[in-house]
Design an enzyme around this catalytic site. Structure first.
Site, PDB file in Angstrom:
ATOM      1  N   ASN A  43      -3.138  -1.453   7.707  1.00  0.00           N
ATOM      2  CA  ASN A  43      -4.528  -2.132   7.432  1.00  0.00           C
ATOM      3  C   ASN A  43      -4.161  -3.729   7.177  1.00  0.00           C
ATOM      4  O   ASN A  43      -4.012  -4.251   6.150  1.00  0.00           O
ATOM      5  CB  ASN A  43      -5.017  -1.616   6.176  1.00  0.00           C
TER       6      ASN A  43
ATOM      7  N   ASP B  79      -2.595  14.129   7.312  1.00  0.00           N
ATOM      8  CA  ASP B  79      -2.128  13.153   6.456  1.00  0.00           C
ATOM      9  C   ASP B  79      -0.783  12.976   5.837  1.00  0.00           C
ATOM     10  O   ASP B  79      -0.983  13.159   4.620  1.00  0.00           O
ATOM     11  CB  ASP B  79      -3.014  12.272   5.911  1.00  0.00           C
TER      12      ASP B  79
ATOM     13  N   ARG C 173      -1.990   3.432  17.048  1.00  0.00           N
ATOM     14  CA  ARG C 173      -2.093   4.615  16.335  1.00  0.00           C
ATOM     15  C   ARG C 173      -3.046   5.793  16.810  1.00  0.00           C
ATOM     16  O   ARG C 173      -4.365   5.325  17.151  1.00  0.00           O
ATOM     17  CB  ARG C 173      -2.237   4.470  14.931  1.00  0.00           C
TER      18      ARG C 173
ATOM     19  N   GLU D  45     -10.522   4.505   9.075  1.00  0.00           N
ATOM     20  CA  GLU D  45     -10.555   4.194   7.766  1.00  0.00           C
ATOM     21  C   GLU D  45     -11.129   2.668   7.818  1.00  0.00           C
ATOM     22  O   GLU D  45     -10.589   1.975   6.876  1.00  0.00           O
ATOM     23  CB  GLU D  45      -9.301   4.291   7.080  1.00  0.00           C
TER      24      GLU D  45
ATOM     25  N   LYS E 204       1.212  10.823  13.878  1.00  0.00           N
ATOM     26  CA  LYS E 204       1.810  11.247  12.716  1.00  0.00           C
ATOM     27  C   LYS E 204       2.263  12.455  12.898  1.00  0.00           C
ATOM     28  O   LYS E 204       1.841  13.287  13.558  1.00  0.00           O
ATOM     29  CB  LYS E 204       0.678  11.157  11.417  1.00  0.00           C
TER      30      LYS E 204
ATOM     31  N   HIS F 189      -4.089  18.836   1.085  1.00  0.00           N
ATOM     32  CA  HIS F 189      -4.987  17.782   0.624  1.00  0.00           C
ATOM     33  C   HIS F 189      -5.477  18.391  -0.673  1.00  0.00           C
ATOM     34  O   HIS F 189      -6.854  18.346  -0.904  1.00  0.00           O
ATOM     35  CB  HIS F 189      -5.837  17.705   1.671  1.00  0.00           C
TER      36      HIS F 189
ATOM     37  N   GLU G 173       0.752  -1.219  -0.018  1.00  0.00           N
ATOM     38  CA  GLU G 173       0.195  -0.097  -0.037  1.00  0.00           C
ATOM     39  C   GLU G 173       0.885   1.291   0.065  1.00  0.00           C
ATOM     40  O   GLU G 173       1.794   1.315   0.819  1.00  0.00           O
ATOM     41  CB  GLU G 173      -0.849  -0.045   1.197  1.00  0.00           C
ATOM     42  N   ARG G 174       0.845   2.174  -0.944  1.00  0.00           N
ATOM     43  CA  ARG G 174       1.354   3.239  -0.938  1.00  0.00           C
ATOM     44  C   ARG G 174       2.963   3.095  -1.326  1.00  0.00           C
ATOM     45  O   ARG G 174       3.710   3.618  -0.821  1.00  0.00           O
ATOM     46  CB  ARG G 174       1.225   4.432   0.135  1.00  0.00           C
TER      47      ARG G 174
ATOM     48  N   GLU H 100       4.134   9.081  -0.631  1.00  0.00           N
ATOM     49  CA  GLU H 100       2.644   9.292  -1.247  1.00  0.00           C
ATOM     50  C   GLU H 100       2.131  10.435  -1.812  1.00  0.00           C
ATOM     51  O   GLU H 100       1.500  10.499  -2.541  1.00  0.00           O
ATOM     52  CB  GLU H 100       1.801   8.757   0.106  1.00  0.00           C
TER      53      GLU H 100
HETATM   54  C1  BDP Z   1      -3.118   7.334   4.523  1.00  0.00           C
HETATM   55  C2  BDP Z   1      -2.908   6.404   3.305  1.00  0.00           C
HETATM   56  C3  BDP Z   1      -3.714   4.896   3.369  1.00  0.00           C
HETATM   57  C4  BDP Z   1      -3.327   4.463   5.178  1.00  0.00           C
HETATM   58  C5  BDP Z   1      -3.311   5.689   6.192  1.00  0.00           C
HETATM   59  C6  BDP Z   1      -2.779   5.230   7.346  1.00  0.00           C
HETATM   60  O1  BDP Z   1      -3.458   7.048   2.248  1.00  0.00           O
HETATM   61  O2  BDP Z   1      -3.199   4.135   2.519  1.00  0.00           O
HETATM   62  O3  BDP Z   1      -3.896   3.300   5.286  1.00  0.00           O
HETATM   63  O4  BDP Z   1      -2.508   6.704   5.622  1.00  0.00           O
HETATM   64  O5  BDP Z   1      -1.994   5.731   7.784  1.00  0.00           O
HETATM   65  O6  BDP Z   1      -1.808   8.359   4.409  1.00  0.00           O
HETATM   66  O7  BDP Z   1      -3.679   4.402   8.120  1.00  0.00           O
END
Ligand code: BDP
Length: 695
Positions: free
Chosen positions: A232, A387, A346, A313, A382, A543, A189-190, A415
Site C-alpha cells: 500500500n 488471504d 500482484r 483494496e 499469495k 476468515h 502494516e501488520r 497476521e
Molecule cells: C491483507 C492485509 C492488508 C494488506 C493486504 C495485501 O490485511 O493489510 O494490505 O493483505 O496483501 O492480508 O495487500
C-alpha cells in the site's frame, strides 16, 4: 603474590567475557547467527584441525563479508583466532574464492564443476593438499562464496562433521525476496515487532548499524532481495529524496547479495510527477516512468525492480483508464528492462463484480492475461485464494498460467496466526502448499515446481515473504517468529527441504545442540501450526477473525461495507449447517482446479476433511471419518487445539534451566497468552456455532 594477582586477573577476565557473552546471548538479537563457544572438547579439536587458517586472494566485497563472517563465527565457536593469508598452506585450511579471483581455486577445483553451480551456487569440498586437510569453498561469483561460507558455518553450528565434505548447492528459485510492509513514517502494516527498521528520517546522513546485521541474517539463508516499503505504497518513495535514502541502504546490502526493490504506486505520475493521467498507454506517462527508472539506476545500479499492488483494496491501477493488469505491468516492465529490472505484479485482487465468490476473482481476471505479460514480469500470487488464512488450499492460479512466471507470496508476519504472541511454526503450512499437486501438467506438477519455473522452463522465478521484521531487539517480536523468517529463506532457496530439517537446523543454531532440548523444541514446533488451525479455523473454516486487527475470534462479524469482509460470508452457518459451498452445486470454485482435484474436492465424501468447509456447506449431522457428526467434530477440534497448546506449554516448562532464563521466560509468558487466546477462540466459536445446532 604476583601469581595470585595474575590468577585473579584471569578469573575476572573470564567472568567479564562470560557475562558479556551471556548478555548478548539472551535477547535474541543475534538470531541464528549466535556463534557461542562450543563446549564439547573433542568436537572443538576436530573442528580446529580443519580451521587454523583462511586463505583468500580476493578483495570483492562479498568475499570480504565471507571472510568477516568466517572469522567471527569460527573465533566465537572455537575460541581461537584463525589466521588469514593469501597463500602458503600450513595446517588445516579453508580456501575461499572464485576462479576469476583466486589462482588456488583455479588450480584445485575444476572450472566446469563450478560453472554448473550458476550465479549464486557454490561448492564445498574437503581435499588433502600438500598433506594438509583443506576445505574449499568455491563459486562463480563472490556472493556464492559468501553463501558457501554461511553453509560451512552452519555445519559447525549444528555440530556436523566437516572433514569429508562434498557439497554442491544452487538456489532453485531466482528471486528470493522479503516484502516489507513498512510505511515511510516508520510504522509497519501488520507488523508486530515494533517499528520499521528503516530509519527514513535519519537517512541518508546516518546509516544504522542494524542494516548490516539484517543483511548478514538474510544472506545466511539466501535471501537476495528486499522490497523496502509497503505494497500500500506512497508515491514519495520515488522522489529523489527517498531514492537517495534507499541508495544508502542498498550500499549496505550490496556486499551481501541483496538487491533493493520498491513498492510503487500506480498513480505516482499524477501524485508526484505533475501529470494529469497515469494511463499506461499514454506516451507522457510511459516517458515519466522511463525517466524515473533512469534516475533510480543512476543511484542504485543494481536496483531490482518494482512490486505493484494495483486496483486492489483501494489502490490505484490501470483499470481506471480501461486498461488491464498486463497493460500496467508491461508499461513498467518496459521502463525497467534496459537496466535488467523486473516487475512483480500482484494478483491479490478481488473485485466482487467479477464473481460473488472472492476466491474465484483473481483467476477470472488473470488467467485470460496469460501470455500477455512481458518477459521481465512476474505475477505475484499469495499461497491461497483468500488471504494468508491459517489454512487454505493452494491458489488455483498455480498451474493455470503456464506462460507466466508466478511468484509465490507467503506471509512471515503472523497476521492471521496469532501475530507475535502465538508460537506458530509456519514452514509446515508453506510446505503443504508447495507440495500440493496441481495436476496442471499431469501428476506431480506440484506448486513448488511451478514456482521454481521447472514445469514450464521459465528462467525467471521468484518467491516473496511478507516480512515480520521490526525494530524490536529480537527482530520478530516472538523468539519463535524468527523461525518463520529462517524457514522462509531456506524454502525460498530450496522449496524441497522438509520443515522438520529446517526446524532442526534453526533450533541448534538458535537454542541449543543438547539432544533433549532439540527434541523438545522440535516437537513443539512440529505440532504448532495444526494446533493453531484447530483452535482458530478447523476443517476448512476461514476468515473468522475479529475485524481490523485480525487477532481474536469474531465469527459473528458482519461488515456493513463489504460482504466479503464479514465472517458470516465465509462460514455461512445457519440452522441447516455450515461452510461455503464452492462445489459445482454452489459457486463452482472447485472448477478452477485441474482434474482429479476438481472432482475429488467437489464431493464432500472425497474432499479432504482439512478443506471440507472451504468447499462445502454441510448439515451439522454430516458423518465424519472419525464417526462423529460434523458438529461434534468441530467441537472436538477446537478442544483439541486448546489441549495442544497446554502440551506445548508443558513441553516448554520442561526446558527450564536448559536454556537461558531470559528467552525461556519470554516464550513462557507468550505461551500463557496463547493458551488464553486459544481458549477464547474455542469458547467464542463453539458458543456462536452451537447456537445454530439443534440440541
Ligand atoms: C491483507 C492485509 C492488508 C494488506 C493486504 C495485501 O490485511 O493489510 O494490505 O493483505 O496483501 O492480508 O495487500
Amino acid at each position: 603474590m604476583k601469581v595470585y594477582s595474575k590468577k585473579v586477573g584471569l578469573i575476572v577476565l573470564a567472568l567479564v567475557s562470560f557475562i558479556a557473552a551471556n548478555a548478548a546471548a539472551k535477547d535474541g538479537y543475534r538470531l541464528w547467527l549466535r556463534y557461542d563457544r562450543i563446549t564439547e572438547h573433542e568436537l572443538v579439536a576436530q573442528y580446529k584441525g580443519h580451521t587454523t587458517q583462511l586463505i583468500i586472494e580476493e578483495k570483492a566485497p562479498a568475499i570480504t563479508a565471507a571472510k568477516d563472517e568466517l572469522m567471527e563465527g569460527l573465533n566465537g565457536m572455537l575460541g581461537e583466532k584463525i589466521s588469514v593469508k593469501e597463500r602458503g598452506l600450513k595446517g588445516g585450511a579453508i580456501i575461499i574464492g572464485t576462479p576469476e579471483g583466486s589462482s588456488i581455486i583455479r588450480r584445485l577445483v575444476s572450472r566446469t564443476d563450478i560453472r554448473l553451480m550458476g550465479d549464486e551456487g557454490y561448492i564445498i569440498r574437503s581435499i588433502v593438499h600438500d598433506n594438509h586437510p583443506v576445505t574449499l569453498i568455491a563459486a562463480n561469483r563472490p556472493v556464492g562464496v559468501l553463501y558457501g561460507a554461511f553453509h560451512f558455518l552452519r555445519l559447525i553450528q549444528t555440530r556436523k562433521p566437516i572433514d569429508r565434505l562434498s557439497i554442491t548447492e544452487a538456489p532453485r528459485v531466482q528471486r528470493r525476496l522479503l516484502n516489507h510492509w513498512d510505511n515511510l513514517n516508520g510504522s509497519v502494516e501488520r507488523g508486530y515487532a515494533g517499528n520499521s527498521i528503516w530509519k527514513w528520517d535519519e537517512l541518508p546522513e546516518k546509516v544504522d548499524k542494524r542494516y548490516k546485521d539484517y543483511a548478514r541474517a538474510n544472506a545466511s539463508i539466501g535471501i537476495n532481495g528486499t522490497a523496502l516499503n509497503n505494497v500500500n505504497s506512497q508515491a514519495e518513495i520515488l522522489t529523489d529524496k527517498y531514492i537517495k535514502k534507499a541508495a544508502k541502504i542498498a550500499d549496505v546490502l550490496r556486499p551481501y547479495g541483496i538487491h533493493v526493490y520498491f513498492s510503487v504506486k500506480f498513480s505516482a505520475p499524477v501524485e508526484i510527477g505533475g501529470l494529469t493521467t497515469s494511463d499506461p498507454l499514454d506516451p507522457g506517462v510511459q516517458k515519466w516512468w522511463q525517466e524515473k527508472a533512469g534516475e533510480i539506476y543512476k543511484k542504485i545500479p543494481d536496483f531490482g525492480g518494482f512490486l505493484v499492488k494495483a486496483y486492489s483494496e483501494g489502490q490505484p491501477g490501470p483499470q481506471k483508464y480501461g486498461r488491464t493488469h498486463a497493460d500496467g505491468a508491461n508499461m513498467l516492465a518496459k521502463a525497467l528492462a534496459p537496466y535488467g529490472g523486473i516487475v512483480m505484479w500482484r494478483s491479490f485482487v478481488y473485485d466482487l463484480s467479477i464473481d460473488s465468490d472472492r476466491t474465484k476473482c483473481a483467476y477470472l481476471e488473470f488467467v485470460p492475461l496469460d501470455g500477455k505479460f512481458n518477459d521481465n514480469v512476474l505475477v505475484q500470487t499469495k499461497n491461497g485464494p483468500v488471504d494468508f488464512q491459517p489454512r487454505e488450499p493452494f491458489n488455483p492460479l498455480f498451474g493455470a498460467m503456464p506462460k507466466t512466471p508466478l511468484m509465490m507470496e507467503l506471509q512471515i508476519t503472523q497476521e492471521y496466526t496469532g501475530q507475535a504472541r502465538h508460537l506458530v511454526y509456519l514452514a509446515p503450512q508453506w510446505k503443504e502448499v508447495l507440495d500440493s499437486d496441481t495436476y496442471a501438467k499431469g501428476k506431480d506438477t506440484t506448486v513448488a515446481k511451478i514456482v521454481d519455473g521447472s514445469t514450464e522452463g521459465h528462467t525467471l522465478s521468484g518467491i516473496a515473504g511478507v516480512s515480520g521484521i521490526g525494530s524490536d531487539r529480537n527482530w520478530s517480536g516472538h523468539h519463535f517468529s524468527q523461525a518463520n523468517w529462517y524457514a522462509y529463506g531456506r524454502l525460498a532457496w530450496n522449496p524441497y527441504l522438509t520443515s522438520a530439517d529446517i526446524a532442526d537446523e534453526w533450533i541448534r543454531m538458535t537454542w541449543s545442540n543438547d539432544p533433549g532440548v532439540v527434541n523438545t523444541i522440535a516437537k513443539i514446533m512440529a505440532g504448532a501450526w495444526e494446533a493453531c488451525v484447530d483452535y482458530m479455523t478447523p476443517l476448512g473454516l476461514h476468515h473468522l477473525m475479529a475485524e481490523g486487527h485480525h487477532y481474536g475470534p469474531g465469527p459473528d462479524h458482519v461488515n456493513p461495507i463489504r460482504d466479503d469482509w464479514s465472517s458470516t460470508y465465509y462460514h455461512k452457518a445457519d440452522q441447516n449447517g455450515i461452510g461455503f459451498n464452492r462445489s459445482s452445486t454452489g459457486t463452482k470454485g472447485t472448477g478452477q482446479y485441474a482434474e482429479p482435484l476438481k472432482t475429488m474436492w467437489d464431493l464432500p465424501q472425497t474432499c479432504p476433511e482439512k478443506y471440507l468447509l472451504w468447499f462445502h456447506h454441510l448439515p451439522w449431522t454430516f458423518p465424519m471419518s472419525s464417526g462423529r457428526t460434523l458438529w461434534e467434530e468441530i467441537d472436538f477440534r477446537y478442544n483439541r487445539g486448546v489441549d495442544e497448546v497446554i502440551v506445548m506449554q508443558q513441553d516448554w516448562a520442561s526446558l527450564k534451566g536448559k536454556i537461558d532464563q531470559e528467552r525461556f521466560d519470554h516464550v513462557a509468558e507468550r505461551l500463557a497468552m496463547q493458551l488464553e487466546n486459544a481458549r477464547e477462540w474455542r469458547d467464542v466459536c463453539i458458543k456462536y456455532f452451537g447456537g445454530f445446532v439443534e440440541k
